[in-house]
Design an enzyme around this catalytic site. Structure first.
Site, mmCIF file in Angstrom:
data_model
loop_
_atom_site.group_PDB
_atom_site.id
_atom_site.type_symbol
_atom_site.label_atom_id
_atom_site.label_comp_id
_atom_site.label_asym_id
_atom_site.label_seq_id
_atom_site.Cartn_x
_atom_site.Cartn_y
_atom_site.Cartn_z
ATOM 1 N N SER A 56 18.234 17.208 3.444
ATOM 2 C CA SER A 56 19.475 16.656 3.996
ATOM 3 C C SER A 56 19.336 15.153 4.134
ATOM 4 O O SER A 56 18.490 14.669 4.910
ATOM 5 C CB SER A 56 19.778 17.277 5.353
ATOM 6 O OG SER A 56 20.826 16.554 5.990
ATOM 7 N N HIS A 108 28.354 19.361 2.289
ATOM 8 C CA HIS A 108 28.785 20.151 3.440
ATOM 9 C C HIS A 108 29.841 19.353 4.198
ATOM 10 O O HIS A 108 29.536 18.333 4.822
ATOM 11 C CB HIS A 108 27.569 20.446 4.323
ATOM 12 C CG HIS A 108 27.873 21.216 5.546
ATOM 13 N ND1 HIS A 108 26.981 21.328 6.594
ATOM 14 C CD2 HIS A 108 28.974 21.930 5.934
ATOM 15 C CE1 HIS A 108 27.501 22.067 7.553
ATOM 16 N NE2 HIS A 108 28.714 22.431 7.178
ATOM 17 N N MET A 138 30.583 14.164 8.010
ATOM 18 C CA MET A 138 31.079 14.398 9.367
ATOM 19 C C MET A 138 32.173 13.395 9.698
ATOM 20 O O MET A 138 32.095 12.225 9.313
ATOM 21 C CB MET A 138 29.938 14.270 10.370
ATOM 22 C CG MET A 138 28.739 15.154 10.066
ATOM 23 S SD MET A 138 27.438 14.930 11.303
ATOM 24 C CE MET A 138 26.124 15.915 10.570
ATOM 25 N N GLY A 166 26.361 18.378 13.810
ATOM 26 C CA GLY A 166 26.702 17.057 14.299
ATOM 27 C C GLY A 166 25.538 16.085 14.269
ATOM 28 O O GLY A 166 25.730 14.907 14.003
ATOM 29 N N PHE A 167 24.339 16.588 14.507
ATOM 30 C CA PHE A 167 23.176 15.703 14.585
ATOM 31 C C PHE A 167 21.952 16.375 13.989
ATOM 32 O O PHE A 167 21.792 17.595 14.080
ATOM 33 C CB PHE A 167 22.883 15.324 16.041
ATOM 34 C CG PHE A 167 24.005 14.591 16.704
ATOM 35 C CD1 PHE A 167 24.143 13.217 16.556
ATOM 36 C CD2 PHE A 167 24.945 15.276 17.468
ATOM 37 C CE1 PHE A 167 25.196 12.538 17.157
ATOM 38 C CE2 PHE A 167 25.985 14.603 18.078
ATOM 39 C CZ PHE A 167 26.119 13.231 17.922
ATOM 40 N N GLY A 168 21.077 15.570 13.394
ATOM 41 C CA GLY A 168 19.813 16.078 12.888
ATOM 42 C C GLY A 168 18.781 16.172 14.001
ATOM 43 O O GLY A 168 18.983 15.699 15.117
ATOM 44 N N GLY A 169 17.650 16.815 13.683
ATOM 45 C CA GLY A 169 16.534 16.855 14.610
ATOM 46 C C GLY A 169 16.641 17.862 15.736
ATOM 47 O O GLY A 169 15.845 17.817 16.686
ATOM 48 N N ASP A 224 20.682 25.827 7.620
ATOM 49 C CA ASP A 224 20.564 24.411 7.969
ATOM 50 C C ASP A 224 20.434 24.280 9.480
ATOM 51 O O ASP A 224 21.282 24.759 10.230
ATOM 52 C CB ASP A 224 21.807 23.661 7.480
ATOM 53 C CG ASP A 224 21.733 22.160 7.734
ATOM 54 O OD1 ASP A 224 20.696 21.677 8.230
ATOM 55 O OD2 ASP A 224 22.728 21.464 7.439
ATOM 56 N N GLY A 225 19.354 23.612 9.906
ATOM 57 C CA GLY A 225 19.179 23.326 11.322
ATOM 58 C C GLY A 225 17.835 23.759 11.846
ATOM 59 O O GLY A 225 17.552 24.949 11.924
ATOM 60 N N GLY A 226 16.975 22.817 12.161
ATOM 61 C CA GLY A 226 15.676 23.147 12.704
ATOM 62 C C GLY A 226 14.742 23.826 11.725
ATOM 63 O O GLY A 226 13.796 24.505 12.132
ATOM 64 N N GLY A 232 16.053 18.293 6.866
ATOM 65 C CA GLY A 232 16.208 16.854 6.969
ATOM 66 C C GLY A 232 14.971 16.197 7.522
ATOM 67 O O GLY A 232 14.180 15.589 6.791
ATOM 68 N N SER A 233 14.759 16.329 8.821
ATOM 69 C CA SER A 233 13.607 15.700 9.468
ATOM 70 C C SER A 233 12.293 16.147 8.841
ATOM 71 O O SER A 233 11.367 15.341 8.656
ATOM 72 C CB SER A 233 13.598 16.043 10.964
ATOM 73 O OG SER A 233 14.793 15.633 11.591
ATOM 74 N N HIS A 279 21.324 17.720 -0.283
ATOM 75 C CA HIS A 279 22.289 18.179 0.715
ATOM 76 C C HIS A 279 22.932 16.969 1.386
ATOM 77 O O HIS A 279 22.240 16.117 1.961
ATOM 78 C CB HIS A 279 21.603 19.062 1.758
ATOM 79 C CG HIS A 279 22.549 19.743 2.694
ATOM 80 N ND1 HIS A 279 23.221 20.910 2.365
ATOM 81 C CD2 HIS A 279 22.952 19.418 3.939
ATOM 82 C CE1 HIS A 279 23.981 21.276 3.385
ATOM 83 N NE2 HIS A 279 23.839 20.382 4.344
ATOM 84 N N MET A 298 24.577 27.841 9.974
ATOM 85 C CA MET A 298 24.124 26.736 10.802
ATOM 86 C C MET A 298 23.256 27.305 11.922
ATOM 87 O O MET A 298 23.737 28.058 12.761
ATOM 88 C CB MET A 298 25.304 25.963 11.383
ATOM 89 C CG MET A 298 26.126 25.197 10.364
ATOM 90 S SD MET A 298 25.150 23.960 9.454
ATOM 91 C CE MET A 298 24.594 22.900 10.808
ATOM 92 N N MET A 335 32.003 18.814 7.110
ATOM 93 C CA MET A 335 32.263 19.087 8.530
ATOM 94 C C MET A 335 33.407 18.202 8.971
ATOM 95 O O MET A 335 33.254 17.285 9.787
ATOM 96 C CB MET A 335 30.994 18.837 9.339
ATOM 97 C CG MET A 335 29.918 19.876 9.082
ATOM 98 S SD MET A 335 28.303 19.442 9.783
ATOM 99 C CE MET A 335 27.649 18.465 8.409
ATOM 100 N N ASP A 389 25.615 15.773 4.199
ATOM 101 C CA ASP A 389 26.385 16.153 5.387
ATOM 102 C C ASP A 389 27.502 15.148 5.620
ATOM 103 O O ASP A 389 27.244 13.969 5.879
ATOM 104 C CB ASP A 389 25.477 16.201 6.616
ATOM 105 C CG ASP A 389 24.540 17.397 6.590
ATOM 106 O OD1 ASP A 389 25.026 18.515 6.404
ATOM 107 O OD2 ASP A 389 23.315 17.205 6.748
#
Length: 235
Positions: free
Chosen positions: A23, A81, A52, A157-160, A190-192, A212-213, A48, A152, A83, A50
């Site tokens: 991401s 993606h 927003m 809304g936010f990474g990390g 996607d997410g964590g 991402g991170s 990917h 999700m 959003m 994102d």
């Protein structure tokens, strides 16, 4: 001599090889083109993106002009993606900018089936994303028309953010639905997603991991190792 069998998902159906989709939300935005080239060369399967709008989710990122500017930096699949809400009026712009997959949320428009059909008419693959609180039933009457389902595993809304464990049950249910169609529909999460959670996600049935991170930590010299570690942990 018996032939080796393909790996199986929790549903018992043959699974496809895992794909890693970095991401770019976690990339260095001051050198975004270089970052896309770097993760491409480091082994990314998808890029990917994102998008927003500060309305559907509490953050602002990029628009079609940035996607168009990034397109020459990679021939990999651009997994965009969206959003944003309302989403329909932006589909053509992102398609023209170079998206290969356009993923939307069922809450982002009045007529999700029409939105999916519009994406298809633009010659792009269509995805539907489910937020942590969005039920699997949102896929009813739509899944046969989809090319990708995105779960999700954090609130968008936010990474990390940290992985929400309850989404593993959702991934398992969606894997079963996809297998029943007999179609090659991506199941993306996607997410964590990191080396600690990627195996859980994979075991639940996902075959595309957005990271991402976990991809962009350590700078460009670390990207190849980060992607390999994610892939190795998942497989």
């Amino acid at each position: 001599m018996a032939m080796p069998t393909a790996p199986e998902t929790t549903s018992g159906a043959p699974s496809r090889s895992v794909r890693i989709a970095p991401s770019i939300l976690s990339a260095d935005f001051a050198r975004l083109g270089e970052e896309v080239r770097a993760v491409d060369e480091a082994g990314a399967d998808y890029i990917h993106v994102d998008v927003m709008d500060g309305h559907f989710v509490p953050n602002l990122t990029i628009g079609p002009m940035v996607v168009k500017a990034l397109r020459p930096h990679s021939k990999k699949i651009f997994d965009v993606h969206l959003m944003i809400s309302p989403v329909d009026s932006f589909l053509e712009d992102f398609a023209a900018a170079g998206a290969d997959i356009l993923t939307v949320h069922p809450e982002a428009g009045a007529h999700t089936h029409r939105t999916v059909q519009t994406i298809k008419a633009l010659g792009k693959k269509a995805g539907l994303s489910l937020n942590p609180g969005t039920p699997v039933e949102a896929l009813d009457y739509l899944i046969e028309d989809l090319d990708l389902v995105l779960v999700m595993s954090v609130n968008p809304g936010f990474g990390g953010q940290s992985f929400i464990d309850s989404q593993l049950r959702k991934i398992e249910r969606i894997r079963t639905l996809i297998d029943r169609t007999g179609k090659a529909i991506d199941l993306e999460v996607d997410g964590g997603v990191n080396v600690e959670t990627s195996r859980q996600v994979r075991d639940a049935g996902a075959d595309v991991l957005v990271a991402g991170s976990a991809t962009f930590k350590g700078g460009p010299d670390a990207y190849r190792g980060n992607i390999a570690a994610l892939r190795g942990a998942a497989e």
